[in-house]
Design an enzyme around this catalytic site. Structure first.
Site: not given
Length: 133
Positions: A16-17
Site C-alpha cells: 500500500d502507500m
C-alpha cells in the site's frame, strides 16, 4: 506431514502507500506455496487441471502478526499435516528471517469442470498414501 518452503521478494505492487504488504497480497503467495508443495511431491497442478480436476478454495483464515514490507524477502512455509481425502487443508506461515509475520490455512475441495465434488485423482491418492501411510 509434508512441508515446503518458498521465498518471495515483496514487489512494490503488493504494497500500500505505506510500503506495507496489502492484506490480499498474501493469498497469491499461499497459492505459490501450495502448488510448489504439490509439485515437490510429483503432483503438477497443471496436470490435474488437464485431467479435469479443480481445487477451489472453500475456506481461508489469516492472522496477521507483523507486516511485511516492500523489498523484504519472505519465506512461505506450507504444511500438509494429515492425509487429505475429498478435501485438503494446508497451513501457511510467512516469515521475514526468523520473525513470524502471518499464519493462515486454506481448505480446498476436489471438483470436476462442471463444479461437482469428485474423488481425488488416482495419482494424488497414491502419492498421499505413500507419504502418510
Amino acid at each position: 506431514m509434508i512441508q515446503s518452503r518458498t521465498q518471495i521478494a515483496v514487489r512494490y505492487a503488493e504494497t500500500d502507500m505505506m510500503g506495507i504488504v496489502y492484506h490480499g497480497s498474501y493469498l497469491p503467495w499461499f497459492e505459490i506455496g501450495r502448488t510448489t508443495l504439490l509439485k515437490e511431491q510429483g503432483i503438477v497442478y497443471r496436470q490435474l487441471e488437464a485431467e479435469g480436476y479443480r481445487l477451489p478454495v472453500i475456506e481461508v483464515a489469516i492472522k496477521y502478526h507483523r507486516p511485511a514490507l516492500y523489498d523484504d524477502t519472505v519465506t512461505v512455509v506450507t504444511t500438509l499435516r494429515e492425509k487429505p481425502g475429498l478435501r485438503i487443508r494446508l497451513e501457511y506461515e510467512v516469515y521475514n528471517g526468523d520473525e513470524l509475520l502471518v499464519t493462515a490455512h486454506t481448505q480446498h475441495a476436489f471438483i470436476d469442470k462442471q463444479g461437482r465434488p469428485v474423488r481425488p485423482p488416482p495419482i494424488f491418492t497414491e502419492r498421499m498414501r505413500e507419504l502418510f501411510g
